[in-house]
Design a protein around this motif. Structure first.
Motif, short mmCIF file in Angstrom:
data_model
loop_
_atom_site.label_atom_id
_atom_site.label_comp_id
_atom_site.label_asym_id
_atom_site.label_seq_id
_atom_site.Cartn_x
_atom_site.Cartn_y
_atom_site.Cartn_z
N GLN A 181 42.56 48.41 38.38
CA GLN A 181 43.21 49.13 39.47
C GLN A 181 43.59 48.14 40.55
O GLN A 181 42.71 47.56 41.21
N THR B 242 47.38 42.60 54.45
CA THR B 242 47.62 43.18 53.13
C THR B 242 46.32 43.82 52.63
O THR B 242 45.29 43.73 53.28
N ALA B 243 46.39 44.43 51.48
CA ALA B 243 45.18 45.00 50.89
C ALA B 243 45.39 45.15 49.39
O ALA B 243 46.52 45.24 48.91
N GLY B 244 44.30 45.15 48.66
CA GLY B 244 44.40 45.34 47.22
C GLY B 244 43.34 44.56 46.48
O GLY B 244 42.60 43.76 47.06
N ASN B 245 43.28 44.79 45.18
CA ASN B 245 42.24 44.24 44.33
C ASN B 245 42.81 43.15 43.43
O ASN B 245 43.73 43.39 42.66
N ALA C 70 46.65 43.10 42.52
CA ALA C 70 47.44 42.97 43.74
C ALA C 70 47.62 41.49 44.11
O ALA C 70 47.16 41.04 45.17
N HIS D 78 40.71 44.01 52.13
CA HIS D 78 41.02 45.03 53.13
C HIS D 78 41.91 44.48 54.23
O HIS D 78 41.91 45.01 55.36
N LYS E 98 45.09 48.93 43.27
CA LYS E 98 44.73 49.67 44.48
C LYS E 98 43.68 50.71 44.10
O LYS E 98 43.52 51.03 42.93
N ASN F 95 39.78 52.95 44.85
CA ASN F 95 38.40 52.92 45.32
C ASN F 95 37.45 52.33 44.27
O ASN F 95 36.68 53.04 43.63
#
Length: 225
Positions: free
Chosen positions: A99, A63-66, A46, A205, A101, A103
């Motif tokens: 990933q 925003t959010a993401g890995n 991301a 997060h 996005k 878990n």
């Protein structure tokens, strides 16, 4: 005095200089930079949720993401500095699948990055505070620097053990098998605990967290190419 001042200015310019090709080679301790201080080259996932600002990787608020390394790592020591904003929440993912996005606290392993002092977090479970192996083992608390100051952290992952040192204090020393022999603390399935290799990165997060001086020493027998 003038000579000393000139020396300090020269030293500061050296410290702020961009990484050269030689800077990407292992230093005397075997550490290699993961971040060139200027771009997100070598990182995937991301990328829209992160930016480079003043020599740091910054998680963009809202925003959010890995953000993950292109390379995979098994056994390693990673060192970095981070600065938290008020009530910030992020995580260091290790041995993660690719990933952008999702878990990764379950599908990989997450070491919490958190402003422990925030009022909104006062009722969290012990395994949700900074430095904890999320859902698995709590970290010792009270070793974060005040908001706005840079913290230093070292994470060593070798086989089934994870050690977290925050500002010179060991806050987590976890044997994954021992910690989960009666199940996980959060009661969830964590398939990521079975992984032996994967990507490393930041699990955002939507809160502003800054990272710099990110470097890794690969301890696996077959170093990441």
């Amino acid at each position: 005095m003038c000579q000393r001042f000139a020396f300090l200015v020269s030293l500061s310019l050296v410290c702020l200089a961009p990484l050269s090709a030689d800077d990407t080679k292992p230093n005397d301790e075997g550490f290699v930079p993961l971040f060139d201080g200027k771009t997100l080259d070598g990182w995937v996932g991301a990328k829209e949720a992160y930016k480079v600002e003043d020599g740091s990787i910054v998680c963009v608020p809202g925003t959010a993401g890995n953000l993950l390394t292109e390379k995979e790592y098994s056994d390693f020591v990673v060192r970095f500095e981070f600065k938290l904003s008020a009530a910030a929440n992020n995580g260091l993912g290790i041995r993660c699948p690719m990933q952008a996005k999702g878990n990764l606290h379950l599908d990989g392993i997450e070491l919490q990055i958190l402003d422990n002092t925030a009022e909104k977090y006062k009722l969290l479970k012990p395994y949700q505070y900074h430095g904890s192996v999320y859902g698995i083992q709590p970290a010792k608390r009270e070793f974060l620097k005040p908001l706005g100051e840079w913290n230093t952290q070292e994470v060593a992952a070798q086989a089934r053990t994870i050690k977290v040192v925050l500002n010179g204090e060991t806050i987590t020393d976890c044997d994954l098998d021992e910690a989960t022999k009666r199940g996980t603390m959060d009661g969830a399935e964590h398939p990521g605990l079975k992984r032996t290799t994967g990507h490393l990165g930041f699990l955002g997060h939507g809160d502003r967290v800054e990272f710099r001086n990110i470097r890794i020493k690969n301890l696996s027998k077959s170093a990441a190419k």
